[in-house]
Write a protein that holds these residues in place. Structure first.
Motif, PDB file in Angstrom:
ATOM      1  N   UNK A 116       0.818  -1.204   0.000  1.00 25.57           N
ATOM      2  CA  UNK A 116       0.000   0.000   0.000  1.00 25.57           C
ATOM      3  C   UNK A 116       0.859   1.265   0.000  1.00 25.57           C
ATOM      4  N   UNK A 117       1.862   1.286   0.833  1.00 23.25           N
ATOM      5  CA  UNK A 117       2.685   2.480   1.011  1.00 23.25           C
ATOM      6  C   UNK A 117       3.808   2.559  -0.021  1.00 23.25           C
ATOM      7  N   UNK A 118       4.318   3.765  -0.218  1.00 23.79           N
ATOM      8  CA  UNK A 118       5.514   3.968  -1.020  1.00 23.79           C
ATOM      9  C   UNK A 118       6.726   4.003  -0.084  1.00 23.79           C
ATOM     10  N   UNK A 123       3.911   9.637  12.568  1.00 27.30           N
ATOM     11  CA  UNK A 123       2.526   9.630  12.103  1.00 27.30           C
ATOM     12  C   UNK A 123       2.534   9.810  10.593  1.00 27.30           C
ATOM     13  N   UNK A 124       1.430   9.468   9.954  1.00 22.50           N
ATOM     14  CA  UNK A 124       1.374   9.547   8.495  1.00 22.50           C
ATOM     15  C   UNK A 124      -0.075   9.719   8.056  1.00 22.50           C
ATOM     16  N   UNK A 125      -0.339  10.760   7.257  1.00 21.31           N
ATOM     17  CA  UNK A 125      -1.665  10.977   6.687  1.00 21.31           C
ATOM     18  C   UNK A 125      -1.753  10.304   5.325  1.00 21.31           C
ATOM     19  N   UNK A 126      -2.808   9.524   5.135  1.00 23.04           N
ATOM     20  CA  UNK A 126      -3.040   8.826   3.871  1.00 23.04           C
ATOM     21  C   UNK A 126      -4.390   9.270   3.308  1.00 23.04           C
ATOM     22  N   UNK A 127      -4.426  10.409   2.596  1.00 28.28           N
ATOM     23  CA  UNK A 127      -5.691  10.886   2.009  1.00 28.28           C
ATOM     24  C   UNK A 127      -6.249   9.880   1.003  1.00 28.28           C
ATOM     25  N   UNK A 176      -4.924   3.526  14.005  1.00 30.25           N
ATOM     26  CA  UNK A 176      -5.466   3.851  12.685  1.00 30.25           C
ATOM     27  C   UNK A 176      -6.699   4.719  12.905  1.00 30.25           C
ATOM     28  N   UNK A 177      -6.606   5.958  12.525  1.00 24.89           N
ATOM     29  CA  UNK A 177      -7.603   6.999  12.821  1.00 24.89           C
ATOM     30  C   UNK A 177      -8.195   7.435  11.491  1.00 24.89           C
ATOM     31  N   UNK A 178      -9.491   7.257  11.309  1.00 22.94           N
ATOM     32  CA  UNK A 178     -10.116   7.426   9.994  1.00 22.94           C
ATOM     33  C   UNK A 178     -11.128   8.563  10.040  1.00 22.94           C
ATOM     34  N   UNK A 179     -10.911   9.587   9.220  1.00 19.23           N
ATOM     35  CA  UNK A 179     -11.821  10.726   9.154  1.00 19.23           C
ATOM     36  C   UNK A 179     -13.074  10.333   8.378  1.00 19.23           C
ATOM     37  N   UNK A 180     -14.229  10.402   9.037  1.00 15.58           N
ATOM     38  CA  UNK A 180     -15.501  10.150   8.370  1.00 15.58           C
ATOM     39  C   UNK A 180     -16.137  11.447   7.891  1.00 15.58           C
ATOM     40  N   UNK A 235     -12.508  13.870   4.644  1.00 18.20           N
ATOM     41  CA  UNK A 235     -13.110  12.560   4.888  1.00 18.20           C
ATOM     42  C   UNK A 235     -12.466  11.517   3.989  1.00 18.20           C
ATOM     43  N   UNK A 236     -12.294  10.311   4.522  1.00 16.34           N
ATOM     44  CA  UNK A 236     -11.654   9.230   3.780  1.00 16.34           C
ATOM     45  C   UNK A 236     -10.176   9.083   4.066  1.00 16.34           C
ATOM     46  N   UNK A 237      -9.598  10.049   4.813  1.00 18.71           N
ATOM     47  CA  UNK A 237      -8.179   9.987   5.171  1.00 18.71           C
ATOM     48  C   UNK A 237      -7.964   9.010   6.314  1.00 18.71           C
ATOM     49  N   UNK A 238      -6.936   8.187   6.218  1.00 13.21           N
ATOM     50  CA  UNK A 238      -6.496   7.348   7.328  1.00 13.21           C
ATOM     51  C   UNK A 238      -5.210   7.949   7.882  1.00 13.21           C
TER      52      UNK A 238
END
Length: 302
Positions: free
Chosen positions: A5-7, A19-23, A178-182, A245-248
């Motif tokens: 998944x990650x680069x 920490x890392x934001x994954x939009x 794992x924190x997910x923006x709804x 929204x949708x960012x992990x």
């Protein structure tokens, strides 16, 4: 090592910042499905016979610790925002100051194994499995403390500076969030802030445990670990982590983070779960406030 998944640059950023934001980790349709389920759960909250258990943080000077809270590791339970509740008096019991759906601080702590929607996006999600494998931090991840956090409009409270391994302690520390923006998370409705790189210096010198007296919870020292003297909250370099929204957001168990109160008219609903190491001789003991049960041990991610 081939990544799922990650680069490589994202893995490096994770290691450097903690920490890392994954939009766009979740599509608009996926995040909308999780949001709709969160709203459904809020709307179905029945305050009848609820013990009026609130969720309090260090900013409140105390933590919750009644049986409703301590036995929630294998259930879906509702915890109220302190400011949504009128304090009980000798003549009047506690009562809500807002409608029940707007009184909720969080819903947990076993959404991932018990709720079909959140199970689909957690335990049954190949992307989450691939993400955990890409991090390479855990040999056998176990999922725990899966919950919705509401951050209600105008009453959603502050979350003070902390790190997660203090509250989900293992020996050695191993927690990853794992924190997910709804919904869109902004400075005005209470987005996260991080102190990049603090995971490299922070020492897990205390842990949040069940009080040995049998009543509530408390903090206890971790033997042999010297406490940091730094005042993390006042250090320079904090960065806001606004995200759509949708960012992990991946959160290292030792990185310092916080969020302000929600003084806006917009809610900030998120879904979050944590992973701890279930192998390599890592110990999660009976002192921790959150306990698995014989009927529902913490599920393995893979």
């Amino acid at each position: 090592m081939a990544l799922n998944i990650l680069t490589p640059s994202q893995v490096q950023q994770w290691k450097e910042d903690g920490y890392l934001l994954l939009p766009n980790f979740f599509s608009p349709e996926e995040s909308e499905e999780m949001l709709d389920e969160a709203k459904r759960l809020c709307d179905e909250f029945d305050v009848t016979d609820h013990p009026m258990t609130t969720f309090k943080t260090q900013a409140d000077g105390e933590h919750v610790g009644d049986d409703y809270f301590l036995s929630s590791g294998d259930k879906i339970r509702y915890f109220l925002e302190p400011s949504s509740l009128a304090t009980a008096t000798p003549s009047e019991p506690s009562k809500l100051l807002v409608e029940p759906a707007k009184s909720i601080n969080k819903i947990g702590h076993a959404l991932a194994p018990l709720n079909p929607i959140y199970k689909k996006y957690t335990l049954d999600n190949p992307k989450i499995v691939g993400l955990a494998k890409d991090l390479g931090e855990q040999e056998s991840p176990r999922v725990l403390q899966s919950m919705i956090i509401c951050k209600q409009p105008r009453i959603g409270g502050i979350v003070p500076c902390h790190n997660d391994s203090t509250f989900l302690y293992t020996d050695p520390p191993s927690a990853i969030g794992c924190w997910i923006a709804l919904e869109d998370c902004t400075p005005s409705n209470g987005c996260l802030s991080f102190l990049p790189g603090s995971h490299k210096a922070a020492r897990i010198a205390s842990r949040f445990v069940r009080d040995p007296s049998g009543k509530g919870t408390t903090f206890t020292d971790v033997p042999g670990i010297e406490k940091n003297q730094e005042n993390w909250d006042e250090m320079e370099g904090w960065k806001e982590a606004s995200c759509p929204a949708g960012t992990l957001v991946l959160i290292h168990g030792s990185v310092m983070h916080k969020s302000p109160p929600n003084k806006s008219d917009k809610s900030r609903l998120i879904y979050t779960f944590h992973m701890i190491e279930g192998g390599n001789g890592t110990i999660y003991d009976e002192k921790n406030w959150l306990q698995p049960t014989e009927e529902m041990p913490f599920p393995a991610l893979f």
